[in-house]
Design a protein around this motif. Structure first.
Motif, PDB file in Angstrom:
ATOM      1  N   PHE A   1       0.774  -1.126   0.030  1.00 38.14           N
ATOM      2  CA  PHE A   1      -0.178  -0.139  -0.239  1.00 38.14           C
ATOM      3  C   PHE A   1       0.817   1.300   0.120  1.00 38.14           C
ATOM      4  N   SER A   2       2.287   1.177  -0.695  1.00 36.61           N
ATOM      5  CA  SER A   2       2.845   2.420  -0.272  1.00 36.61           C
ATOM      6  C   SER A   2       2.854   3.408  -1.682  1.00 36.61           C
ATOM      7  N   GLY A   3       1.868   2.889  -2.560  1.00 40.66           N
ATOM      8  CA  GLY A   3       1.643   3.884  -3.696  1.00 40.66           C
ATOM      9  C   GLY A   3       2.619   3.514  -4.968  1.00 40.66           C
ATOM     10  N   LYS A   4       3.671   2.565  -4.588  1.00 41.32           N
ATOM     11  CA  LYS A   4       4.734   2.375  -5.524  1.00 41.32           C
ATOM     12  C   LYS A   4       4.798   0.866  -5.715  1.00 41.32           C
ATOM     13  N   TYR A   5       3.765   0.128  -5.344  1.00 40.42           N
ATOM     14  CA  TYR A   5       3.832  -1.397  -5.625  1.00 40.42           C
ATOM     15  C   TYR A   5       3.856  -1.888  -6.977  1.00 40.42           C
ATOM     16  N   SER A   6       4.750  -2.823  -7.067  1.00 36.74           N
ATOM     17  CA  SER A   6       5.105  -3.436  -8.426  1.00 36.74           C
ATOM     18  C   SER A   6       5.130  -4.986  -7.993  1.00 36.74           C
ATOM     19  N   PRO A   7       4.309  -5.750  -8.639  1.00 34.02           N
ATOM     20  CA  PRO A   7       4.361  -7.031  -8.556  1.00 34.02           C
ATOM     21  C   PRO A   7       5.681  -7.677  -8.367  1.00 34.02           C
ATOM     22  N   ALA A   8       6.450  -7.233  -9.478  1.00 35.72           N
ATOM     23  CA  ALA A   8       7.751  -8.087  -9.762  1.00 35.72           C
ATOM     24  C   ALA A   8       8.848  -7.582  -8.811  1.00 35.72           C
ATOM     25  N   ALA A   9       8.576  -6.204  -8.165  1.00 33.73           N
ATOM     26  CA  ALA A   9       9.547  -5.742  -7.017  1.00 33.73           C
ATOM     27  C   ALA A   9       8.767  -5.665  -5.861  1.00 33.73           C
ATOM     28  N   GLY A  10       7.951  -6.470  -5.410  1.00 33.21           N
ATOM     29  CA  GLY A  10       7.209  -6.181  -4.236  1.00 33.21           C
ATOM     30  C   GLY A  10       7.696  -6.948  -3.009  1.00 33.21           C
ATOM     31  N   VAL A  11       6.753  -7.653  -2.328  1.00 33.01           N
ATOM     32  CA  VAL A  11       7.132  -7.969  -0.969  1.00 33.01           C
ATOM     33  C   VAL A  11       8.222  -9.148  -0.948  1.00 33.01           C
ATOM     34  N   PHE A  12       8.381 -10.001  -2.102  1.00 32.40           N
ATOM     35  CA  PHE A  12       9.248 -11.015  -2.071  1.00 32.40           C
ATOM     36  C   PHE A  12      10.676 -10.203  -2.389  1.00 32.40           C
ATOM     37  N   ALA A  13      10.755  -9.422  -3.283  1.00 35.62           N
ATOM     38  CA  ALA A  13      11.893  -8.608  -3.321  1.00 35.62           C
ATOM     39  C   ALA A  13      12.464  -7.840  -2.100  1.00 35.62           C
ATOM     40  N   THR A  14      11.243  -7.395  -1.299  1.00 38.54           N
ATOM     41  CA  THR A  14      11.723  -6.739  -0.052  1.00 38.54           C
ATOM     42  C   THR A  14      12.285  -7.550   0.848  1.00 38.54           C
ATOM     43  N   TYR A  15      11.739  -8.703   0.895  1.00 36.16           N
ATOM     44  CA  TYR A  15      12.343  -9.906   1.988  1.00 36.16           C
ATOM     45  C   TYR A  15      13.673 -10.313   1.403  1.00 36.16           C
ATOM     46  N   GLY A  16      13.903 -10.560   0.243  1.00 39.45           N
ATOM     47  CA  GLY A  16      15.061 -10.956  -0.323  1.00 39.45           C
ATOM     48  C   GLY A  16      16.097  -9.882  -0.216  1.00 39.45           C
TER      49      GLY A  16
END
Length: 144
Positions: free
Chosen positions: A64-79
């Motif tokens: 919900f940041s306003g900049k969400y991208s499925p390619a660079a989303g939650v999994f990339a953040t945890y990565g």
């Protein structure tokens, strides 16, 4: 008078208790299954509380940041979180011995695993707890 073979006449002031009455029974009662379950629940809650803010920021904060991208989303953040933990723990020189590399790698794996457990604790808290609703305190009557 006939006494049984296992009878022994002992004066009252010489009596000792061989069952019960130990200091351990008074200071540290035996933990029951319910006590251990409460201990485990409380421990998971404490760990989950520690990781809650980071978990929410890395999931809902990303989505919900306003900049969400499925390619660079939650999994990339945890990565990136895992990459950071690994980088903090696997610090060896290129010419280090295999044993030093093994120790540093083990430390990295351990800390990544502990981070995963902490995030699982946060998920457990979200599943079993109740969050405070701040809408009532945020609403201000304009006509008052």
């Amino acid at each position: 008078m006939m006494m049984p073979a296992n009878f022994s006449a002992v004066a009252e002031n010489e009596m000792t208790y061989v069952v019960g009455g130990g200091l351990v029974d008074v200071l540290a009662p035996v933990l029951t299954t319910d006590d251990w379950q409460r201990f485990n629940t409380n421990l998971v809650t404490i760990i989950g509380n520690t990781y809650m803010k980071g978990f929410i920021n890395n999931t809902l904060g990303v989505v919900f940041s306003g900049k969400y991208s499925p390619a660079a989303g939650v999994f990339a953040t945890y990565g990136n979180v895992v990459k950071g933990i690994w980088g903090d723990n696997y610090t060896v020189a290129d010419d280090a011995s295999n044993w030093d590399k093994f120790k540093a790698g083990s430390k990295g794996v351990l800390n990544v695993a502990l981070n995963i457990v902490g995030n699982a604790g946060a998920i457990y808290n979200l599943a079993t707890g109740t969050v405070k609703n701040s809408a009532a305190s945020a609403w201000v009557c304009q006509n008052a």
